[in-house]
Design a protein around this motif. Structure first.
Motif, PDB file in Angstrom:
ATOM      1  N   LEU A 230       0.829  -1.209   0.000  1.00  0.00           N
ATOM      2  CA  LEU A 230       0.000   0.000   0.000  1.00  0.00           C
ATOM      3  C   LEU A 230       0.860   1.255   0.000  1.00  0.00           C
ATOM      4  CD1 LEU A 230      -2.964  -0.792   2.449  1.00  0.00           C
ATOM      5  CD2 LEU A 230      -2.932  -0.870  -0.051  1.00  0.00           C
ATOM      6  N   THR A 231       1.985   1.210   0.723  1.00  0.00           N
ATOM      7  CA  THR A 231       2.892   2.367   0.754  1.00  0.00           C
ATOM      8  C   THR A 231       3.479   2.628  -0.624  1.00  0.00           C
ATOM      9  OG1 THR A 231       3.462   1.892   3.059  1.00  0.00           O
ATOM     10  CG2 THR A 231       4.959   3.323   1.833  1.00  0.00           C
ATOM     11  N   GLN A 232       3.929   1.554  -1.282  1.00  0.00           N
ATOM     12  CA  GLN A 232       4.479   1.708  -2.631  1.00  0.00           C
ATOM     13  C   GLN A 232       3.412   2.247  -3.585  1.00  0.00           C
ATOM     14  OE1 GLN A 232       5.146  -1.670  -5.306  1.00  0.00           O
ATOM     15  NE2 GLN A 232       7.299  -1.079  -5.442  1.00  0.00           N
ATOM     16  N   MET A 233       2.206   1.678  -3.494  1.00  0.00           N
ATOM     17  CA  MET A 233       1.115   2.131  -4.349  1.00  0.00           C
ATOM     18  C   MET A 233       0.808   3.604  -4.115  1.00  0.00           C
ATOM     19  SD  MET A 233      -2.767   0.616  -4.511  1.00  0.00           S
ATOM     20  CE  MET A 233      -3.188   1.380  -2.943  1.00  0.00           C
ATOM     21  N   PHE A 234       0.821   4.028  -2.842  1.00  0.00           N
ATOM     22  CA  PHE A 234       0.558   5.426  -2.516  1.00  0.00           C
ATOM     23  C   PHE A 234       1.567   6.346  -3.185  1.00  0.00           C
ATOM     24  CE2 PHE A 234       1.524   9.152   0.056  1.00  0.00           C
ATOM     25  CZ  PHE A 234       0.279   9.760   0.150  1.00  0.00           C
ATOM     26  N   PHE A 235       2.853   6.035  -3.049  1.00  0.00           N
ATOM     27  CA  PHE A 235       3.883   6.922  -3.599  1.00  0.00           C
ATOM     28  C   PHE A 235       3.920   6.901  -5.122  1.00  0.00           C
ATOM     29  CE2 PHE A 235       5.674   6.740   0.741  1.00  0.00           C
ATOM     30  CZ  PHE A 235       5.797   8.101   0.956  1.00  0.00           C
ATOM     31  N   ILE A 236       3.579   5.775  -5.735  1.00  0.00           N
ATOM     32  CA  ILE A 236       3.509   5.729  -7.194  1.00  0.00           C
ATOM     33  C   ILE A 236       2.438   6.693  -7.700  1.00  0.00           C
ATOM     34  CG2 ILE A 236       2.846   4.289  -9.176  1.00  0.00           C
ATOM     35  CD1 ILE A 236       4.154   1.925  -7.678  1.00  0.00           C
TER      36      ILE A 236
END
Length: 320
Positions: free
Chosen positions: A100-106
């Motif tokens: 979810l963190t990676q998805m947020f920053f993308i």
């Protein structure tokens, strides 16, 4: 089958599988991906270094360029290192929170880059259509407020996505047929109705990214009208040159992003590995090419890049 017949679970770990259908070529695919990432790190870091250290470049246009370089570094660094571990070591495990963190920053980077490109279009509009008031309209405080607005807008738009994802119930496999945590790919693993998630993504694409694109097109329409009214041919060419790099960056950003966004949602006839490759190219190619485009087409940047390399070469020759 009704959702009630499924056994729901809270996903602890996802497994990124890379690009389905190309498993035997993962090592070969990783080579250009790695080279593009190195070029991205080097080009954007060099651009940031030059803009931050050269006092003469502390102007609105270059400050906005530095913001774009920062977002490009964030986007590529959020995705590519994990992508390479999947290709090289098949180490695709990633926790749900990290996913979810990676998805947020993308997606945060994506929205932020669109806003920065809009700010740069406004900068070029003022510089060409109202040059006498340029420094008054685009003061340092205004640029600072623009930067704050970019961050705030991006966060407010993307945060609901995280909230929506955390509300979903999952009952299918935890295998993600991707090289990074994509919003649509994760949502499709849920057994809940994802209509809200689907239309929220479409609304963001149309009302946010689409509106940015329309405003950028309007700005450049007004810029071109002003340019072709200039009496001197040299003045027209100079004005067009100042916009050429920005137009190239805009096309590199919006063309693949719109195609990828709508193809993922409506392009069921397009093979999955092609969509996957397009998504990977999107996070690799624009961040790599942006500093190259600005470095080649902007005289001030190019001159200082040459000066930096000349200074480094002279220093290395003295040390040897």
């Amino acid at each position: 089958m009704p959702a009630d017949n499924h056994t729901f679970f809270a996903p602890v770990t996802y497994i990124l599988t890379g690009i389905p259908g190309t498993e035997e070529s993962h090592v070969w695919i990783s080579i250009p991906f790695c080279l593009m990432y190195i070029a991205t790190l080097f080009g954007n870091s060099l651009l940031l270094f030059i803009i931050l250290t050269e006092q003469s470049l502390h102007q609105p246009m270059y400050i906005l360029m530095s913001m774009l370089a920062t977002v490009d570094l964030l986007l590529s660094t959020t995705t590519v290192p994990k992508m390479l571990t999947v290709f090289w070591f098949r180490a695709g495990e990633i926790s749900f929170a990290a996913c979810l963190t990676q998805m947020f920053f993308i997606h945060f980077s994506f929205i932020a880059e669109s806003a920065i490109l809009l700010a740069m279009a406004f900068d070029r509009y003022i510089a060409i259509c109202d040059p006498l008031r340029y420094t008054m309209i685009l003061s340092k405080s205004v640029i600072g407020k623009m930067g704050l607005a970019v961050v705030t807008r991006s966060f407010c738009i993307i945060f609901p996505i995280i909230f929506l994802m955390k509300q979903l119930k999952f009952c299918r496999t935890n295998l993600l047929p991707h090289t990074f945590c994509d919003y649509v790919a994760i949502a499709r693993l849920a057994c809940d109705d994802i209509t809200v998630n689907f239309w929220y993504g479409i609304a963001v694409a149309i009302l946010v990214i689409g509106l940015d694109a329309v405003l950028i097109a309007l700005s450049y329409g007004l810029i071109l009208r002003a340019v072709f009214r200039l009496p001197s041919k040299d003045a027209r060419l100079k004005a067009l040159r100042t916009c050429s790099s920005h137009l190239c960056v805009i096309l590199m950003f919006y063309t693949p992003s719109f195609f990828s966004t709508f193809a993922h949602r409506f392009g069921h006839i397009i093979p999955g590995y092609i969509l996957n490759l397009l998504a990977n190219f999107y996070v690799l190619i624009p961040p790599m090419l942006n500093p190259i485009v600005y470095g080649v087409t902007t005289k001030e940047i190019l001159k200082r890049v040459i000066h930096v390399f000349h200074r480094w070469c002279r220093r290395s020759s003295l040390l040897s």
